[in-house]
Design a protein around this motif. Structure first.
Motif, short mmCIF file in Angstrom:
data_model
loop_
_atom_site.label_atom_id
_atom_site.label_comp_id
_atom_site.label_asym_id
_atom_site.label_seq_id
_atom_site.Cartn_x
_atom_site.Cartn_y
_atom_site.Cartn_z
N LEU A 243 -49.08 14.89 -14.19
CA LEU A 243 -49.39 13.51 -13.85
C LEU A 243 -49.52 12.70 -15.13
N THR A 244 -49.12 11.45 -15.10
CA THR A 244 -49.21 10.60 -16.29
C THR A 244 -50.66 10.21 -16.55
N PRO A 245 -50.99 9.79 -17.76
CA PRO A 245 -52.36 9.33 -18.03
C PRO A 245 -52.79 8.20 -17.09
N ARG A 249 -56.00 8.41 -14.59
CA ARG A 249 -57.09 7.43 -14.62
C ARG A 249 -57.29 6.81 -13.24
N PHE A 250 -56.21 6.52 -12.55
CA PHE A 250 -56.29 5.92 -11.22
C PHE A 250 -57.05 6.85 -10.28
N LEU A 251 -56.68 8.11 -10.29
CA LEU A 251 -57.33 9.07 -9.39
C LEU A 251 -58.79 9.28 -9.77
N ASP A 252 -59.07 9.36 -11.06
CA ASP A 252 -60.46 9.56 -11.50
C ASP A 252 -61.34 8.38 -11.10
N GLU A 264 -58.85 18.71 -7.86
CA GLU A 264 -57.75 19.58 -8.28
C GLU A 264 -56.72 19.73 -7.18
N ARG A 265 -57.18 19.85 -5.95
CA ARG A 265 -56.22 19.97 -4.85
C ARG A 265 -55.42 18.68 -4.71
N LEU A 266 -56.09 17.53 -4.79
CA LEU A 266 -55.39 16.26 -4.66
C LEU A 266 -54.33 16.11 -5.75
N LYS A 267 -54.67 16.43 -6.98
CA LYS A 267 -53.71 16.31 -8.08
C LYS A 267 -52.54 17.26 -7.90
N LYS A 268 -52.81 18.45 -7.38
CA LYS A 268 -51.72 19.40 -7.13
C LYS A 268 -50.81 18.89 -6.03
#
Length: 335
Positions: A243-245, A249-252, A264-268
């Motif tokens: 994922l790009t920075p 940042r958006f997800l965080d 972690e599951r969402l990012k995967k």
């Protein structure tokens, strides 16, 4: 054969060919002379957009090789020679076919209507009830094609709604997957004709500004289709990227309420997929991505992985809850 006659023949046979009109995503064009066409390669990234259209209607993507060189591969989505593990045939297969007999609006436009799905009682001559039984775990396969609480129509309907929310079509979703699959097909065909020390080894590819890694593995035997068609499967396809920075940042920020495990599951889910080659054909032919199992090709994952939509657009399409979207099973049928 004229287009009118060809269309009539395809309709009578129960199939229609998705064409350029079914794509909402238009690819950039590049002069054919600028492409570094495999097996030729360049020492440096040529900086070309990828994917692109060139030489009229041919589609190319840029790959990096194990020798750290760059090459453009012709990955045009098209109907090619038969693809049949049983007969040992390894052509491209029918990549543009759409089921027009059961889903005429889908075949013409690349998207279903709710009415079309609600009225569907059979697909390829099989009842949707039988297909659902065969698709569930321990039906025609151990893992299954849908979850135990899902039906074939509930899955097709839910994914159709998502694709429509994204402003895309099912051919838009299938195209990057076929681009990847066609590149692997090219690599295998080329290497079969070369000496081992002249083989082409692809390690990553570029798609809408993203570099994607992949792994392809075969398995013993093959999986039969749950539909009355020629589609078979035996491979394991994995594609992923970082994922790009900006996406991180958006997800965080938007999903800071999630636990570490949930994040972690969402990012995967947004950056990795594992599937088989059957689903590529299923998407284009029926708008079927499989239900909630390990082989599912979620439309949101495809749109994220291949850069078809921004992270904010995906967030909005999921009504502000991407995590909830990914974990929810599709239990409602079209009405």
């Amino acid at each position: 054969m004229t287009k009118t006659i060809l269309t009539l023949v395809l309709l009578l046979s129960g199939y229609f060919l998705h064409g350029q009109d079914s794509y909402n995503v238009q690819l950039p064009t590049v002069s054919y002379e600028k492409l570094i066409k495999a097996p030729a390669s360049a020492d440096e990234n040529p900086g070309l957009p990828s994917p692109v259209v060139s030489d009229g209607s041919r589609e190319f993507i840029l790959f990096k090789t194990a020798a750290n060189k760059y090459a453009c591969l012709d990955v045009t989505v098209e109907n090619g020679e038969p693809f049949d593990y049983k007969l040992g045939l390894s052509g491209k297969g029918n990549q543009l076919k759409a089921d027009s007999e059961d889903f005429p609006h889908f075949a013409e436009t690349g998207i279903h209507t709710t009415e079309e799905l609600a009225n569907a009682k059979t697909i390829t001559g099989l009842s949707v009830a039988k297909i659902t039984v065969d698709a569930r775990p321990w039906g025609s396969s151990g893992v299954g094609f849908v979850a135990g609480d899902e039906t074939i129509m509930s899955v097709i309907w839910a994914d159709n709604q998502t694709v429509e929310k994204l402003g895309l079509t099912h051919p838009d979703m299938a195209r990057p997957l076929f681009h990847f699959w066609n590149a692997i097909h090219y690599q295998e065909k080329y290497n079969a004709e070369q000496e081992p020390d002249s083989s082409l080894q692809l390690v990553s590819f570029f798609y809408n500004g993203k570099e994607l890694q992949f792994r392809v593995q075969g398995s013993r035997g093959w999986q039969e289709s749950i539909f009355n068609d020629e589609i078979l499967g035996t491979g394991h396809l994995e594609i992923w990227r970082e994922l790009t920075p900006l996406e991180q940042r958006f997800l965080d920020e938007k999903y800071k309420h999630l636990t570490g495990e949930q994040m972690e599951r969402l990012k995967k889910e947004l950056s990795y997929l594992h599937t088989g080659e059957m689903v590529l054909f299923y998407i284009n032919r029926y708008g079927f991505y499989e239900g909630h199992n390990e082989y599912r090709v979620d439309p949101v994952t495809v749109a994220s992985l291949f850069g078809l939509k921004s992270i904010n657009e995906l967030h909005q399409a999921a009504n502000g809850d991407l995590y909830g979207y990914f974990i929810a099973h599709f239990t409602e049928n079209p009405e």
